[in-house]
Scaffold this active site. Sequence first.
Site, PDB file in Angstrom:
ATOM      1  N   GLN A 229       0.826  -1.204   0.000  1.00 37.65           N
ATOM      2  CA  GLN A 229       0.000   0.000   0.000  1.00 37.65           C
ATOM      3  C   GLN A 229       0.866   1.263   0.000  1.00 37.65           C
ATOM      4  O   GLN A 229       1.599   1.511   0.956  1.00 37.65           O
ATOM      5  CB  GLN A 229      -0.889   0.004   1.255  1.00 37.65           C
ATOM      6  CG  GLN A 229      -1.805   1.203   1.353  1.00 37.65           C
ATOM      7  CD  GLN A 229      -2.423   1.352   2.742  1.00 37.65           C
ATOM      8  OE1 GLN A 229      -1.908   0.818   3.724  1.00 37.65           O
ATOM      9  NE2 GLN A 229      -3.539   2.058   2.819  1.00 37.65           N
TER      10      GLN A 229
ATOM     11  N   SER B 230       1.025   6.711   2.342  1.00 35.80           N
ATOM     12  CA  SER B 230       1.751   7.699   3.144  1.00 35.80           C
ATOM     13  C   SER B 230       3.012   8.186   2.452  1.00 35.80           C
ATOM     14  O   SER B 230       3.657   7.459   1.697  1.00 35.80           O
ATOM     15  CB  SER B 230       2.145   7.090   4.489  1.00 35.80           C
ATOM     16  OG  SER B 230       1.004   6.582   5.136  1.00 35.80           O
TER      17      SER B 230
ATOM     18  N   GLU C 298     -14.536  -3.218   5.381  1.00 32.07           N
ATOM     19  CA  GLU C 298     -13.824  -4.208   6.203  1.00 32.07           C
ATOM     20  C   GLU C 298     -13.784  -3.803   7.667  1.00 32.07           C
ATOM     21  O   GLU C 298     -12.734  -3.570   8.234  1.00 32.07           O
ATOM     22  CB  GLU C 298     -12.384  -4.377   5.713  1.00 32.07           C
ATOM     23  CG  GLU C 298     -12.185  -5.505   4.723  1.00 32.07           C
ATOM     24  CD  GLU C 298     -12.407  -6.891   5.299  1.00 32.07           C
ATOM     25  OE1 GLU C 298     -11.814  -7.199   6.338  1.00 32.07           O
ATOM     26  OE2 GLU C 298     -13.182  -7.648   4.720  1.00 32.07           O
TER      27      GLU C 298
ATOM     28  N   SER D  80      -4.344   7.345  12.814  1.00 34.95           N
ATOM     29  CA  SER D  80      -3.936   7.291  14.226  1.00 34.95           C
ATOM     30  C   SER D  80      -5.164   7.419  15.138  1.00 34.95           C
ATOM     31  O   SER D  80      -6.226   7.871  14.705  1.00 34.95           O
ATOM     32  CB  SER D  80      -2.966   8.433  14.535  1.00 34.95           C
ATOM     33  OG  SER D  80      -3.683   9.654  14.620  1.00 34.95           O
ATOM     34  N   ASN D  81      -4.994   7.033  16.389  1.00 32.63           N
ATOM     35  CA  ASN D  81      -6.132   7.109  17.316  1.00 32.63           C
ATOM     36  C   ASN D  81      -6.581   8.553  17.543  1.00 32.63           C
ATOM     37  O   ASN D  81      -7.750   8.798  17.839  1.00 32.63           O
ATOM     38  CB  ASN D  81      -5.777   6.407  18.633  1.00 32.63           C
ATOM     39  CG  ASN D  81      -5.833   4.889  18.483  1.00 32.63           C
ATOM     40  OD1 ASN D  81      -5.894   4.378  17.357  1.00 32.63           O
ATOM     41  ND2 ASN D  81      -5.825   4.166  19.583  1.00 32.63           N
ATOM     42  N   GLU D  82      -5.656   9.503  17.376  1.00 35.00           N
ATOM     43  CA  GLU D  82      -6.059  10.917  17.485  1.00 35.00           C
ATOM     44  C   GLU D  82      -6.970  11.283  16.309  1.00 35.00           C
ATOM     45  O   GLU D  82      -7.996  11.955  16.492  1.00 35.00           O
ATOM     46  CB  GLU D  82      -4.829  11.836  17.482  1.00 35.00           C
ATOM     47  CG  GLU D  82      -3.988  11.777  18.752  1.00 35.00           C
ATOM     48  CD  GLU D  82      -3.181  10.501  18.871  1.00 35.00           C
ATOM     49  OE1 GLU D  82      -2.724   9.969  17.832  1.00 35.00           O
ATOM     50  OE2 GLU D  82      -3.011   9.993  20.000  1.00 35.00           O
TER      51      GLU D  82
HETATM   52  C1  LIG Z   1       4.443   0.113  11.350  1.00 36.93           C
HETATM   53  C2  LIG Z   1       3.728   1.007  10.380  1.00 36.93           C
HETATM   54  C3  LIG Z   1       3.228   0.487   9.205  1.00 36.93           C
HETATM   55  C4  LIG Z   1       2.598   1.312   8.262  1.00 36.93           C
HETATM   56  N1  LIG Z   1       2.195   0.776   7.058  1.00 36.93           N
HETATM   57  C5  LIG Z   1       1.750   1.602   6.078  1.00 36.93           C
HETATM   58  C6  LIG Z   1       1.501   1.119   4.764  1.00 36.93           C
HETATM   59  O1  LIG Z   1       1.638  -0.081   4.485  1.00 36.93           O
HETATM   60  N2  LIG Z   1       1.122   1.990   3.811  1.00 36.93           N
HETATM   61  C7  LIG Z   1       0.928   3.321   4.063  1.00 36.93           C
HETATM   62  O2  LIG Z   1       0.576   4.044   3.170  1.00 36.93           O
HETATM   63  N3  LIG Z   1       1.154   3.822   5.307  1.00 36.93           N
HETATM   64  C8  LIG Z   1       1.572   3.003   6.311  1.00 36.93           C
HETATM   65  N4  LIG Z   1       1.853   3.518   7.574  1.00 36.93           N
HETATM   66  C9  LIG Z   1       1.768   4.961   7.786  1.00 36.93           C
HETATM   67  C10 LIG Z   1       0.696   5.390   8.753  1.00 36.93           C
HETATM   68  O3  LIG Z   1      -0.540   5.341   8.159  1.00 36.93           O
HETATM   69  C11 LIG Z   1       1.071   6.793   9.272  1.00 36.93           C
HETATM   70  O4  LIG Z   1       2.166   6.629  10.129  1.00 36.93           O
HETATM   71  C12 LIG Z   1      -0.054   7.470   9.981  1.00 36.93           C
HETATM   72  O5  LIG Z   1      -1.013   7.884   9.080  1.00 36.93           O
HETATM   73  C13 LIG Z   1       0.420   8.685  10.794  1.00 36.93           C
HETATM   74  O6  LIG Z   1       1.131   9.563  10.002  1.00 36.93           O
HETATM   75  P1  LIG Z   1       2.550  10.110  10.439  1.00 36.93           P
HETATM   76  O7  LIG Z   1       3.368   8.965  10.824  1.00 36.93           O
HETATM   77  O8  LIG Z   1       3.051  10.987   9.362  1.00 36.93           O
HETATM   78  O9  LIG Z   1       2.282  10.966  11.743  1.00 36.93           O
HETATM   79  P2  LIG Z   1       1.734  12.476  11.789  1.00 36.93           P
HETATM   80  O10 LIG Z   1       0.581  12.612  10.905  1.00 36.93           O
HETATM   81  O11 LIG Z   1       2.868  13.399  11.617  1.00 36.93           O
HETATM   82  O12 LIG Z   1       1.203  12.528  13.274  1.00 36.93           O
HETATM   83  C14 LIG Z   1       2.036  12.765  14.405  1.00 36.93           C
HETATM   84  C15 LIG Z   1       1.162  12.807  15.629  1.00 36.93           C
HETATM   85  O13 LIG Z   1       0.267  13.895  15.523  1.00 36.93           O
HETATM   86  C16 LIG Z   1      -1.068  13.469  15.675  1.00 36.93           C
HETATM   87  N5  LIG Z   1      -1.940  14.308  14.875  1.00 36.93           N
HETATM   88  C17 LIG Z   1      -1.844  14.596  13.564  1.00 36.93           C
HETATM   89  N6  LIG Z   1      -2.831  15.380  13.189  1.00 36.93           N
HETATM   90  C18 LIG Z   1      -3.598  15.617  14.272  1.00 36.93           C
HETATM   91  C19 LIG Z   1      -4.789  16.353  14.519  1.00 36.93           C
HETATM   92  N7  LIG Z   1      -5.409  17.013  13.552  1.00 36.93           N
HETATM   93  N8  LIG Z   1      -5.295  16.353  15.774  1.00 36.93           N
HETATM   94  C20 LIG Z   1      -4.678  15.673  16.777  1.00 36.93           C
HETATM   95  N9  LIG Z   1      -3.556  14.961  16.599  1.00 36.93           N
HETATM   96  C21 LIG Z   1      -3.026  14.933  15.357  1.00 36.93           C
HETATM   97  C22 LIG Z   1      -1.045  12.039  15.217  1.00 36.93           C
HETATM   98  O14 LIG Z   1      -2.115  11.309  15.742  1.00 36.93           O
HETATM   99  C23 LIG Z   1       0.272  11.576  15.771  1.00 36.93           C
HETATM  100  O15 LIG Z   1       0.138  11.268  17.124  1.00 36.93           O
HETATM  101  C24 LIG Z   1       2.447   2.695   8.533  1.00 36.93           C
HETATM  102  C25 LIG Z   1       2.929   3.208   9.744  1.00 36.93           C
HETATM  103  C26 LIG Z   1       3.567   2.401  10.665  1.00 36.93           C
HETATM  104  C27 LIG Z   1       4.086   3.003  11.931  1.00 36.93           C
END
Ligand SMILES: Cc1cc2nc3c(=O)[nH]c(=O)nc-3n(C[C@H](O)[C@H](O)[C@H](O)COP(=O)(O)OP(=O)(O)OC[C@H]3O[C@@H](n4cnc5c(N)ncnc54)[C@H](O)[C@@H]3O)c2cc1C
Lengths: 393, 361
Positions: free
Chosen positions: A126, A129, A244, A378-380
């Site tokens: 996928q 991101s 799903e 994310s849970n947020e």
């Molecule tokens: C082990 C792992 C596997 C993954 N596999 C895939 C994959 O196969 N394909 C893919 O496309 N992606 C994948 N991901 C990516 C995943 O979907 C992202 O990590 C996720 O969407 C969070 O984005 P970020 O890491 O950029 O964090 P950020 O978006 O930078 O967030 C940082 C923190 O800020 C919080 N935050 C952000 N916006 C807000 C808001 N508006 N209000 C409150 N809090 C907020 C977030 O909850 C988090 O705690 C994977 C991630 C991990 C860790």
Amino acid sequence: MDLNFTPEEEAFRHEVRDFLRHNLSEELATKVRNGRDLNKTDLETWHATLNSRGWLAPGWPVEHGGTDWDSVRMHIFEEECARANAPRTVPFGLSMLGPVLIKFGTEEQKATILPRILSGEDWWCQGYSEPGAGSDLASLKTRAIRDGDDYIINGQKTWTTLGQFANKIFCLVRTSTEGKRQEGISFILVDLDTPGIEMRPIKLIEGGFEVNEVFFTDVRVPVANMVGEENMGWTIAKYLLGHERTNIAGVGASSEALSQLKSLARKVKRKGKPLAQDPIFAAKIAEVEIDLEAMRMTNLRMLSGVADAQGSVSSMLKIKGTVIRQAINDLARRALGATAAPFPSEDVIGNYAIAPAEAASNAANYFNNRKLSIFGGSNEIQRNIIAKETFGA
Amino acid sequence: MDFTPTEDRRMIGDSLRRYLAEQYPIEHRNKVAYDDPFHDPAKWAELAELGILGALVSEDDGGFGGAGFDITTVFEEMGRAICAEPMLGNLMALRLYAAHGEAGRIETIIAGAEKATFGFDESDTYGDLDSITTSASGDTLTGRKTVVYGGHCADHILVAAKSTAGKLGLYEVAAADAEILPYAMIDGAGAAEVILDKTKSRCLSEDARDAIELALDAGRVALCAEAVGAMDVLKVMTKDYLMQRQQFGRPIALFQALQHRLVDFSIEIEQARSITIYAASKLDADPKARALAVAQAKNLIGRAGKLVAEEAVQMHGGIGMTWEYSGSHYAKRLIMIDHQLGDTEDQLRTAMALSDLAGAA
Ligand SMILES: Cc1cc2nc3c(=O)[nH]c(=O)nc-3n(C[C@H](O)[C@H](O)[C@H](O)COP(=O)(O)OP(=O)(O)OC[C@H]3O[C@@H](n4cnc5c(N)ncnc54)[C@H](O)[C@@H]3O)c2cc1C
């Protein structure tokens, strides 16, 4: 109200249990039980086993090789698989791309791609991101520019789970920079063998390799690889988010993890007595069990469709399900006391036998499963979705 | 009351902080911490030269510190750098040698010429000294000590074992005489299994229970201070990241949901620092008061460390899950500190047993 499973459902449960008993090897189940990393062959073998029974993609319509199970049967299936320590199937082709193609794909895409997902010829990953686009997915920048019968893709995807095993990737790419950001995104299928693609592994906190970065430099992809219309990618991505829901809470997996935690607590000691008899620790286990019991019911209520919560149901299940799972992982590492500390290398697990073999990776799994509350929205972000629905803004 | 550190301690803390910042940056730490020999012998020698080990021992016993605040001064800096050097094992060994008048050993350890550690846990003891089965017979020991911190590089291992009189005795074993199985811990730094099979040993005491309890409490205070140092750094890293990371067109630090969480864990860090100071002040108090204060401190540290580690990883998103990002190693260290010398629940049991809650209405 009748909370019992019907005789037909119970019969189904036995059928699944029977199948697992005869077809899931002890070796593979042990690997899963002990929380060890599964390699490509392990996963492929298990996919093939399920496929031979027609149970690999139970959520797909029958005509495409799925089943006609209702949500209760899906739930029973998940529960039994987890109980037997079967590997979890790899979701990218089965639960993500499959349903997308079935809903938005051309006849040709369905006919060529779906069977190859089932047969294992294709392994999808996928590509949503990007380094700058995580929670704010709509800010993605990977660009696809039309050039005759091709798109030319430039940019970077990241966190690509099990990309190292994959030969294909489905991506969200930017096809327009006009108007709203969401309206310039497309969903496209890319062969990972195409020139210009480079994949690099990312090492995770506990030392494992399951995610990757994928770089695209002038990658040519036929226009026919687009799913849906150009600039329709966001609609597709949103459809997928709501799809799903059955497994999102991970009730089966948490139940199995809880039962392993209990066995471990009976085995390890504190002050010379089994930890299970220690009121402080036993209280913590009892608490998480209460939460899980409620979660099981919440999940079934939601699945049966009578709950009044609507769009945010899956958000709720995701939050509670991951929090419970992480709480179980937390207790499972704590149960080991000082013996949780060794890095679970082959030597440490195999020869030194410091912690019980089935628990030697408990700390590693605790660290790895911190991902559950980060990925898949994310849970947020899930809380924001529920809040938006609650407050209407 | 005066919370300012003495001039001497401030100097030790400052020079250690400067040294570790220059010589033990996180890249170096991660390079040495996970692969054999799981620390950097050259840096250990330099730490000894700086007088860091001498700071852990009282003047009477050949050092120039040795009080609770000396220990916290050193270990807070170790925590800021999540330094992988085997300081904990040596601290406990130094306390035990001091309790038994072993001036010679203390001198060589302080000089960095030799290293030592203390082995007490066994695969079935889970921290309970009464469950120890390793036992002395004549001048040999038989048994297996598990997860001995610093056991991978110690020259001598002090071993808690049942004496022939049935008491908890203390024995010294030369590493060369024992079977040592070294390995990295999941948060880096080394430990070992120490296997004793009629292994030659030297008895320091047939009844060392009190000295052992004190050495373990000193170790616990050290771990509390280490956690405070690590939490401080992780907090700053998280704050900086939230201010720098942009999503939805603004720094994520502007989302109040995240602000409050950082604030909540910052409050816990202050609490953690306070109770660590409190426990350090009680290290030389009577055994019961000492044991209660130390258990209270390590219980709170366990809870605060978990909160800070989990929240920091969560608020970093995917980046917080990577090996390459140094914050993940701080998070691991904070979680694993709870597994050393008795975790949150173990400390709670001690605190309950020693509290004045029990008694007539
Ligand atoms: C082990 C792992 C596997 C993954 N596999 C895939 C994959 O196969 N394909 C893919 O496309 N992606 C994948 N991901 C990516 C995943 O979907 C992202 O990590 C996720 O969407 C969070 O984005 P970020 O890491 O950029 O964090 P950020 O978006 O930078 O967030 C940082 C923190 O800020 C919080 N935050 C952000 N916006 C807000 C808001 N508006 N209000 C409150 N809090 C907020 C977030 O909850 C988090 O705690 C994977 C991630 C991990 C860790």
